[in-house]
Scaffold this active site. Structure first.
Site, short mmCIF file in Angstrom:
data_model
loop_
_atom_site.label_atom_id
_atom_site.label_comp_id
_atom_site.label_asym_id
_atom_site.label_seq_id
_atom_site.Cartn_x
_atom_site.Cartn_y
_atom_site.Cartn_z
N SER A 42 -42.88 -53.28 19.33
CA SER A 42 -43.32 -54.55 20.09
C SER A 42 -41.47 -55.66 19.37
CB SER A 42 -44.23 -55.05 19.66
OG SER A 42 -44.43 -55.64 18.22
N HIS A 159 -48.76 -50.17 20.78
CA HIS A 159 -48.61 -49.45 18.78
C HIS A 159 -49.35 -48.01 19.08
CE1 HIS A 159 -47.05 -52.30 15.99
NE2 HIS A 159 -45.60 -51.92 16.83
N GLN A 167 -52.42 -56.26 17.97
CA GLN A 167 -51.70 -55.39 17.76
C GLN A 167 -52.17 -54.14 16.68
OE1 GLN A 167 -47.35 -55.32 18.37
NE2 GLN A 167 -47.52 -55.09 16.81
N GLU A 168 -52.73 -55.32 15.03
CA GLU A 168 -53.30 -54.80 13.97
C GLU A 168 -54.07 -55.57 13.55
OE1 GLU A 168 -49.94 -55.53 12.17
OE2 GLU A 168 -48.08 -54.32 13.57
N GLU A 208 -48.58 -46.82 13.57
CA GLU A 208 -48.37 -47.40 11.68
C GLU A 208 -49.38 -46.44 10.94
OE1 GLU A 208 -48.14 -51.67 11.89
OE2 GLU A 208 -46.29 -51.56 12.74
N ASP A 245 -52.89 -59.18 13.50
CA ASP A 245 -51.27 -59.47 13.87
C ASP A 245 -51.27 -59.10 15.27
OD1 ASP A 245 -48.76 -59.63 15.13
OD2 ASP A 245 -48.21 -58.06 13.76
N GLU A 290 -50.62 -63.03 11.92
CA GLU A 290 -49.67 -63.50 12.87
C GLU A 290 -48.55 -63.06 14.08
OE1 GLU A 290 -47.45 -59.38 10.10
OE2 GLU A 290 -46.41 -59.38 12.21
N ASP A 317 -43.45 -64.07 12.42
CA ASP A 317 -42.12 -63.15 13.14
C ASP A 317 -41.54 -62.51 14.46
OD1 ASP A 317 -41.75 -60.33 13.13
OD2 ASP A 317 -44.04 -59.40 13.63
N LYS A 342 -38.31 -59.18 8.32
CA LYS A 342 -38.40 -57.77 8.66
C LYS A 342 -36.49 -57.67 7.96
CE LYS A 342 -41.63 -56.87 11.62
NZ LYS A 342 -41.59 -56.90 12.72
N HIS A 370 -42.54 -53.75 6.69
CA HIS A 370 -41.87 -52.60 7.32
C HIS A 370 -42.17 -52.29 9.36
CE1 HIS A 370 -45.95 -50.84 9.21
NE2 HIS A 370 -45.94 -51.72 9.13
N ARG A 371 -41.36 -51.38 9.84
CA ARG A 371 -41.29 -51.77 10.74
C ARG A 371 -42.58 -50.90 10.97
NH1 ARG A 371 -38.23 -55.49 13.30
NH2 ARG A 371 -39.30 -55.53 15.09
N SER A 372 -42.40 -50.81 13.60
CA SER A 372 -43.81 -49.16 13.73
C SER A 372 -43.19 -48.06 13.47
CB SER A 372 -44.13 -49.91 14.85
OG SER A 372 -42.88 -50.00 15.72
N LYS A 393 -46.29 -55.67 4.18
CA LYS A 393 -47.19 -55.32 4.39
C LYS A 393 -46.26 -53.86 5.52
CE LYS A 393 -47.25 -55.99 9.39
NZ LYS A 393 -46.78 -56.91 10.94
P1 PGA Z 1 -42.96 -53.71 15.48
O1 PGA Z 1 -43.99 -54.50 15.54
O2 PGA Z 1 -42.10 -52.80 14.25
O3 PGA Z 1 -42.82 -52.62 16.40
O4 PGA Z 1 -41.89 -54.95 16.09
C1 PGA Z 1 -44.38 -54.71 13.95
C2 PGA Z 1 -45.13 -55.92 13.69
O5 PGA Z 1 -45.27 -57.19 14.75
O6 PGA Z 1 -45.15 -56.51 12.87
ZN ZN Z 2 -45.73 -58.53 13.83
#
Ligand code: PGA
Ligand code: ZN
Length: 416
Positions: A42, A159, A167-168, A208, A245, A290, A317, A342, A370-372, A393
């Site tokens: 994402s 994800h 998403q999270e 994740e 998130d 987030e 983010d 990131k 991190h990333r997904s 995170k």
């Molecule tokens: P991504 O998602 O690594 O797939 O971009 C992580 C996030 O949105 O924090």
């Molecule tokens: Zn994010």
């Protein structure tokens, strides 16, 4: 003073089975450093460019162009440079690329060298990576404070095949030591798994490593997480909190300016999204949101911050993409009060450090992420410790590419 003798990159796989770049730097004193890069799903539209081959192999996702840019372009330019001068190294690569978003050489090509050289230079200096990074960038921080983890125990959105829209759903253990925080997180993660199983939900996992049940509503996830905290014997709010998130750019419809929540069968304006977070703030131990609003919805970010910024951590983010230009504007206009960091959103360690420093100066909280799509590389754990980040995170309490970061933090805690 160790000099760069060679840098070399090659293609490896990330945790989703997609190609990514691994690079190795060798210095003239024999020190070596290897770095492997993560990849997002994402991704924010303002991120630096991750160069992909767009050819038949790996469904277009190959990174041989980026690899070749390291091996035939960057390698020549950096050979013989002082490995300890990371700022000069990064500036050289940025100039060599010459574009605003690193689209010529690829942010993945540039970052792989930036990080591999940092690792090799730390080896040469006989320092742990976190100490070397702190020293190299002359950070004005004293003592070591380990980051509080935000652990993504329930995955949704891009994800997890859109089981839920957000998403999270993360738990934030507030114990004193990393060892205790990891234990708290793992015990709640297992309690959540058992709860889902007992209720007849799927316990398969998302990208994740968090559970990805089809819950039929976003708020159901909040309730289940609070129950699993209690089941595991932890006090919601006092011992462990919740961070979200939503990654809302992924379900924002720019045409109608509406947020489309399929799991809730609702379409909300930004105002109603803000009201929803406010309601959850009153009902659940929620401390952080987030990308609660879309990446270019500036007016509403400002409004959200005005209304809730004193009670809630609002993290940019996709909104900031670790970019000092966007962060500067956010600070000036009063949008958000925290930044997600990131490395591969911006593409060099030095620019990442600039974003962290700018956030610090403005009293914005810093969350290293991190990333997904990940690898076993644990550099983000060292980076978080180097800068005394407020949070880290790095996913759930399962899957080695996530857990290794927690394991590295436990190792650093023992060392310190
Ligand atoms: P991504 O998602 O690594 O797939 O971009 C992580 C996030 O949105 O924090
Ligand atoms: Zn994010």
């Amino acid at each position: 003073m160790a000099k760069i003798k060679s840098v070399e990159a090659w293609e490896i796989l990330d945790s989703r089975g997609n190609p990514t770049v691994r690079a190795m730097a060798v210095l003239d004193d024999g020190s070596e450093g290897v770095a492997s890069l993560p990849s997002g799903a994402s991704t924010g539209s303002h991120e630096a460019l991750e160069l992909r081959d767009n050819e038949a192999r790996y469904n277009g996702k190959g990174v041989l162009k980026a690899v070749s840019n390291v091996n035939f372009v960057i390698a020549k330019a950096v050979k013989g440079m002082d490995a300890n001068d990371l700022r000069k190294l990064d500036a050289t690569m940025i100039a060599l690329d010459g574009t605003e978003n690193k689209s010529k050489l690829g942010a993945n090509a540039i970052l792989s060298v930036s990080l591999a050289v940092a690792r090799a230079a730390a080896v040469s200096a006989k320092l742990p990576l976190y100490a070397f990074i702190r020293k190299s960038y002359a950070l004005r921080v004293t003592g070591y404070k380990l980051p509080i983890p935000m652990m993504n125990v329930l995955n949704g959105g891009a994800h997890a095949g859109w089981t839920v829209d957000f998403q999270e759903f993360m738990i934030v253990p507030l114990q004193k030591t990393m060892t205790e925080r990891v234990r708290c997180g793992a015990e709640i993660f297992h309690a959540l798994g058992k709860l889902l199983k007992d209720k007849g939900f799927d316990t398969a996992k998302g990208d994740e490593g968090g559970y990805a049940p089809r819950l039929g509503g976003n708020e159901a996830a909040m309730k289940l997480i609070v129950s699993s905290m209690r089941k595991a014997g932890y006090k919601p709010g006092a011992e462990v909190a919740i961070a979200l998130d939503p990654a809302s750019s992924e379900f924002y419809d720019a045409k109608s300016k509406r947020y489309v929540l399929k799991a809730d069968k609702k379409t909300l304006t930004a105002d109603r999204m803000i009201t929803l977070y406010g309601k959850w703030l009153g009902k659940y131990p929620l401390i952080s949101v987030e990308d609660g609003l879309a990446e270019d919805d500036w007016e509403n970010w400002i409004k959200f911050t005005k209304e809730y910024g004193s009670r809630l951590q609002l993290v940019g983010d996709d909104f900031f993409v670790t970019n000092v230009k966007r962060l500067k504007e956010g600070i000036k206009r009063g949008a958000a009060n925290a930044i997600l960091i990131k490395l591969n959103q911006i593409g060099t360690l030095s620019e990442t450090m600039d974003a962290i420093a700018m956030a610090r100066n403005a009293d914005y909280k810093v969350i290293i992420s991190h990333r997904s799509g990940e690898t076993a590389d644990t550099i983000i754990a060292d980076l978080a410790v180097a800068v005394n980040a407020d949070y880290i995170k790095t996913g759930s309490l399962s899957r080695s590419e996530r857990v290794e970061k927690y394991n590295r933090l436990i190792e650093i805690e023992r060392e310190l």
